[in-house]
Design a protein around this motif. Sequence first.
Motif, PDB file in Angstrom:
ATOM      1  N   ALA A 120      11.492  20.194 -18.330  1.00 32.58           N
ATOM      2  CA  ALA A 120      11.447  20.762 -17.181  1.00 32.58           C
ATOM      3  C   ALA A 120      10.422  20.849 -16.360  1.00 32.58           C
ATOM      4  O   ALA A 120      10.061  19.249 -15.356  1.00 32.58           O
ATOM      5  CB  ALA A 120      12.838  20.683 -16.625  1.00 32.58           C
ATOM      6  N   ARG A 121       9.544  21.203 -16.365  1.00 34.84           N
ATOM      7  CA  ARG A 121       8.315  21.530 -16.263  1.00 34.84           C
ATOM      8  C   ARG A 121       7.242  20.819 -15.830  1.00 34.84           C
ATOM      9  O   ARG A 121       6.939  20.399 -14.855  1.00 34.84           O
ATOM     10  CB  ARG A 121       8.093  23.343 -15.781  1.00 34.84           C
ATOM     11  N   ARG A 122       7.182  20.861 -17.102  1.00 35.38           N
ATOM     12  CA  ARG A 122       6.064  19.548 -17.529  1.00 35.38           C
ATOM     13  C   ARG A 122       6.255  18.419 -16.281  1.00 35.38           C
ATOM     14  O   ARG A 122       5.775  17.718 -15.966  1.00 35.38           O
ATOM     15  CB  ARG A 122       5.842  18.604 -18.609  1.00 35.38           C
ATOM     16  N   GLN A 123       7.359  17.591 -16.368  1.00 38.75           N
ATOM     17  CA  GLN A 123       8.340  16.590 -15.573  1.00 38.75           C
ATOM     18  C   GLN A 123       8.085  16.697 -13.887  1.00 38.75           C
ATOM     19  O   GLN A 123       7.258  15.822 -13.299  1.00 38.75           O
ATOM     20  CB  GLN A 123       8.992  15.798 -15.937  1.00 38.75           C
ATOM     21  N   ALA A 124       8.366  17.962 -13.697  1.00 41.70           N
ATOM     22  CA  ALA A 124       8.035  18.349 -12.071  1.00 41.70           C
ATOM     23  C   ALA A 124       6.651  18.808 -11.884  1.00 41.70           C
ATOM     24  O   ALA A 124       6.313  18.063 -10.401  1.00 41.70           O
ATOM     25  CB  ALA A 124       8.630  19.845 -12.613  1.00 41.70           C
ATOM     26  N   GLY A 125       6.001  18.658 -13.035  1.00 38.07           N
ATOM     27  CA  GLY A 125       4.403  19.038 -12.487  1.00 38.07           C
ATOM     28  C   GLY A 125       4.158  17.653 -11.965  1.00 38.07           C
ATOM     29  O   GLY A 125       3.030  17.646 -11.752  1.00 38.07           O
ATOM     30  N   LEU A 126       4.145  16.667 -13.660  1.00 38.00           N
ATOM     31  CA  LEU A 126       3.450  15.055 -12.884  1.00 38.00           C
ATOM     32  C   LEU A 126       4.842  14.764 -11.698  1.00 38.00           C
ATOM     33  O   LEU A 126       3.051  14.024 -10.901  1.00 38.00           O
ATOM     34  CB  LEU A 126       4.105  14.192 -14.471  1.00 38.00           C
ATOM     35  N   ALA A 127       5.176  14.969 -11.426  1.00 35.84           N
ATOM     36  CA  ALA A 127       6.459  14.541 -10.658  1.00 35.84           C
ATOM     37  C   ALA A 127       4.923  15.091  -8.987  1.00 35.84           C
ATOM     38  O   ALA A 127       5.147  14.496  -8.390  1.00 35.84           O
ATOM     39  CB  ALA A 127       7.374  14.857  -9.842  1.00 35.84           C
ATOM     40  N   GLN A 128       4.633  16.069  -9.017  1.00 36.50           N
ATOM     41  CA  GLN A 128       3.903  17.295  -7.626  1.00 36.50           C
ATOM     42  C   GLN A 128       2.619  16.483  -7.595  1.00 36.50           C
ATOM     43  O   GLN A 128       2.635  16.093  -6.617  1.00 36.50           O
ATOM     44  CB  GLN A 128       4.143  18.375  -8.241  1.00 36.50           C
ATOM     45  N   GLU A 129       2.300  15.535  -9.037  1.00 28.38           N
ATOM     46  CA  GLU A 129       0.704  15.070  -8.488  1.00 28.38           C
ATOM     47  C   GLU A 129       0.756  13.725  -8.124  1.00 28.38           C
ATOM     48  O   GLU A 129      -0.026  13.756  -6.993  1.00 28.38           O
ATOM     49  CB  GLU A 129       0.256  14.924 -10.504  1.00 28.38           C
ATOM     50  N   LEU A 130       2.186  13.200  -8.470  1.00 29.30           N
ATOM     51  CA  LEU A 130       2.602  12.585  -8.010  1.00 29.30           C
ATOM     52  C   LEU A 130       2.971  11.748  -5.929  1.00 29.30           C
ATOM     53  O   LEU A 130       2.103  11.606  -5.245  1.00 29.30           O
ATOM     54  CB  LEU A 130       3.194  10.896  -7.737  1.00 29.30           C
ATOM     55  N   ALA A 131       3.192  13.208  -4.894  1.00 28.87           N
ATOM     56  CA  ALA A 131       3.680  13.394  -4.438  1.00 28.87           C
ATOM     57  C   ALA A 131       2.621  13.643  -3.811  1.00 28.87           C
ATOM     58  O   ALA A 131       2.546  13.599  -2.713  1.00 28.87           O
ATOM     59  CB  ALA A 131       4.911  14.633  -4.478  1.00 28.87           C
ATOM     60  N   LEU A 132       1.666  14.493  -4.225  1.00 24.17           N
ATOM     61  CA  LEU A 132       0.345  14.734  -3.629  1.00 24.17           C
ATOM     62  C   LEU A 132      -0.042  13.643  -3.165  1.00 24.17           C
ATOM     63  O   LEU A 132      -1.137  13.573  -2.192  1.00 24.17           O
ATOM     64  CB  LEU A 132      -0.475  15.261  -4.064  1.00 24.17           C
ATOM     65  N   VAL A 133      -0.701  12.496  -4.622  1.00 27.55           N
ATOM     66  CA  VAL A 133      -1.178  10.822  -4.057  1.00 27.55           C
ATOM     67  C   VAL A 133      -0.126  10.344  -2.589  1.00 27.55           C
ATOM     68  O   VAL A 133      -0.962   9.787  -1.999  1.00 27.55           O
ATOM     69  CB  VAL A 133      -0.682  10.674  -5.156  1.00 27.55           C
TER      70      VAL A 133
ATOM     71  N   MET B 119       7.162   2.288 -13.702  1.00 28.09           N
ATOM     72  CA  MET B 119       7.209   2.029 -12.297  1.00 28.09           C
ATOM     73  C   MET B 119       5.708   1.746 -12.331  1.00 28.09           C
ATOM     74  O   MET B 119       5.266   3.403 -11.163  1.00 28.09           O
ATOM     75  CB  MET B 119       8.063   3.657 -12.706  1.00 28.09           C
ATOM     76  N   ASP B 120       4.952   1.209 -13.293  1.00 33.09           N
ATOM     77  CA  ASP B 120       3.575   1.474 -12.604  1.00 33.09           C
ATOM     78  C   ASP B 120       3.230   0.902 -11.283  1.00 33.09           C
ATOM     79  O   ASP B 120       3.995  -0.314 -10.944  1.00 33.09           O
ATOM     80  CB  ASP B 120       2.993   0.003 -13.619  1.00 33.09           C
ATOM     81  N   GLY B 121       2.540   1.972 -10.373  1.00 39.19           N
ATOM     82  CA  GLY B 121       2.345   0.730  -8.773  1.00 39.19           C
ATOM     83  C   GLY B 121       3.331   1.680  -7.867  1.00 39.19           C
ATOM     84  O   GLY B 121       3.243   1.565  -6.783  1.00 39.19           O
ATOM     85  N   PHE B 122       4.683   1.898  -8.707  1.00 39.99           N
ATOM     86  CA  PHE B 122       5.267   2.518  -7.569  1.00 39.99           C
ATOM     87  C   PHE B 122       4.850   4.201  -7.666  1.00 39.99           C
ATOM     88  O   PHE B 122       6.897   4.311  -8.008  1.00 39.99           O
ATOM     89  CB  PHE B 122       7.028   2.356  -7.850  1.00 39.99           C
ATOM     90  N   ASN B 123       4.447   4.543  -7.127  1.00 44.95           N
ATOM     91  CA  ASN B 123       3.916   5.640  -7.384  1.00 44.95           C
ATOM     92  C   ASN B 123       5.209   6.790  -6.642  1.00 44.95           C
ATOM     93  O   ASN B 123       5.915   8.296  -7.469  1.00 44.95           O
ATOM     94  CB  ASN B 123       2.753   6.171  -6.381  1.00 44.95           C
ATOM     95  N   ARG B 124       5.306   7.049  -5.430  1.00 42.96           N
ATOM     96  CA  ARG B 124       6.358   7.249  -4.421  1.00 42.96           C
ATOM     97  C   ARG B 124       7.855   7.431  -5.730  1.00 42.96           C
ATOM     98  O   ARG B 124       8.591   8.447  -6.325  1.00 42.96           O
ATOM     99  CB  ARG B 124       6.674   6.746  -3.227  1.00 42.96           C
ATOM    100  N   ALA B 125       8.607   6.318  -6.157  1.00 38.32           N
ATOM    101  CA  ALA B 125       9.382   5.903  -7.380  1.00 38.32           C
ATOM    102  C   ALA B 125       9.152   6.193  -7.752  1.00 38.32           C
ATOM    103  O   ALA B 125       9.990   7.364  -8.805  1.00 38.32           O
ATOM    104  CB  ALA B 125       9.449   4.295  -6.483  1.00 38.32           C
TER     105      ALA B 125
ATOM    106  N   LEU C  75       0.705  -1.345  -0.180  1.00 37.67           N
ATOM    107  CA  LEU C  75       0.336  -0.157  -0.178  1.00 37.67           C
ATOM    108  C   LEU C  75       0.677   1.021   0.310  1.00 37.67           C
ATOM    109  O   LEU C  75       0.752   2.089  -0.383  1.00 37.67           O
ATOM    110  CB  LEU C  75      -1.275   0.127   1.044  1.00 37.67           C
ATOM    111  N   ASP C  76       2.080   1.453   1.008  1.00 36.69           N
ATOM    112  CA  ASP C  76       3.205   2.100   1.115  1.00 36.69           C
ATOM    113  C   ASP C  76       3.042   2.585  -0.380  1.00 36.69           C
ATOM    114  O   ASP C  76       3.275   4.065  -0.646  1.00 36.69           O
ATOM    115  CB  ASP C  76       4.236   2.080   1.841  1.00 36.69           C
ATOM    116  N   ARG C  77       3.665   1.702  -1.574  1.00 37.12           N
ATOM    117  CA  ARG C  77       4.342   2.025  -2.776  1.00 37.12           C
ATOM    118  C   ARG C  77       3.234   2.937  -3.621  1.00 37.12           C
ATOM    119  O   ARG C  77       3.738   3.883  -4.379  1.00 37.12           O
ATOM    120  CB  ARG C  77       4.477   0.722  -3.501  1.00 37.12           C
ATOM    121  N   ARG C  78       2.044   2.390  -3.361  1.00 40.36           N
ATOM    122  CA  ARG C  78       0.871   3.674  -3.764  1.00 40.36           C
ATOM    123  C   ARG C  78       0.374   4.738  -3.710  1.00 40.36           C
ATOM    124  O   ARG C  78       0.192   5.884  -4.272  1.00 40.36           O
ATOM    125  CB  ARG C  78      -0.113   2.684  -4.472  1.00 40.36           C
TER     126      ARG C  78
END
Length: 279
Positions: free
Chosen positions: A249-262, A222-228, A25-28
């Motif tokens: 770079a901004r696009r990748q950071a934005g996608l990372a931000q969405e995953l970090a919120l999850v 990385m499917d299922g490894f959201n934090r990774a 669960l932690d991975r996701r």
Amino acid sequence: MATARAADASVAKLFATQVDGVRQLDRRFGAAQLLPGLQSQVDHMESLLHFSAAPGARTALAAALTEAATLAGWQAVDLGNYVQSWKLHETAKSAAREAGSPALLAHATAQQAYVLLDLGRVQEAVQQVEHARAEAGGWLPPLMDTWLHAAQAEAHAAADEGAACRAALDRADAARPRDPADPALPFLFLAGPHLDRWRGNCLATLGADEALQDLTAALDAMDGFNRAEAGVRCDLAVVLQRRGELEEARRQAGLAQELALVTHSERQRRRIENILQTG
């Protein structure tokens, strides 16, 4: 003591199964909702271990406690709870010694170095990982040997020790077993893409453009490894920003931000904010 008498090897196995469920669960979803429950479980297991008088049951329970406390310690690091993380790793190390497991002790000791890395105490982190290998003594399972080399590489990268970092990465690659799954070490994920991710992170920290190849290769797995995945996209943003490819770079950071919120990852959130502010 009456309660602890019921904690035999079968109970330790149940605890280990619960910890593995938390790990998945932690991975996701990250640690925010999981850490309080896992901390309570660690406290319960530690109490049972303190009052258990059966040697065989103590060994099995200590091994399960090591895994639980090490996972909880990592979750606490990710949330920025450094005092809690340090204490949990101390619990894990003590339990690993009780279990008589050099591999579990090496894992808990080296992972504790991430508290030092996050606090900017980089040389101490390098020494901590080196101590983890020295304390383990001789032979370690190949998968743990690989993990330790990779952790050492990350510490050297943070210390801007490029040659030492690359040498450790080479040792990790050489030590990696053909089968990257070890039932005795269910907490280690070092299939090809995950070691590529780790290598890419180290090279990105060193400022090497070649990190792009490893990070791009790792991203699709990385499917299922959201934090990774958030970490991979952070590293990609860092490399792309340094290359002047600011829009991507901004696009990748934005996608990372969405995953970090999850995943509620404080570690990744801080990195992403820095990237977006400087980009």
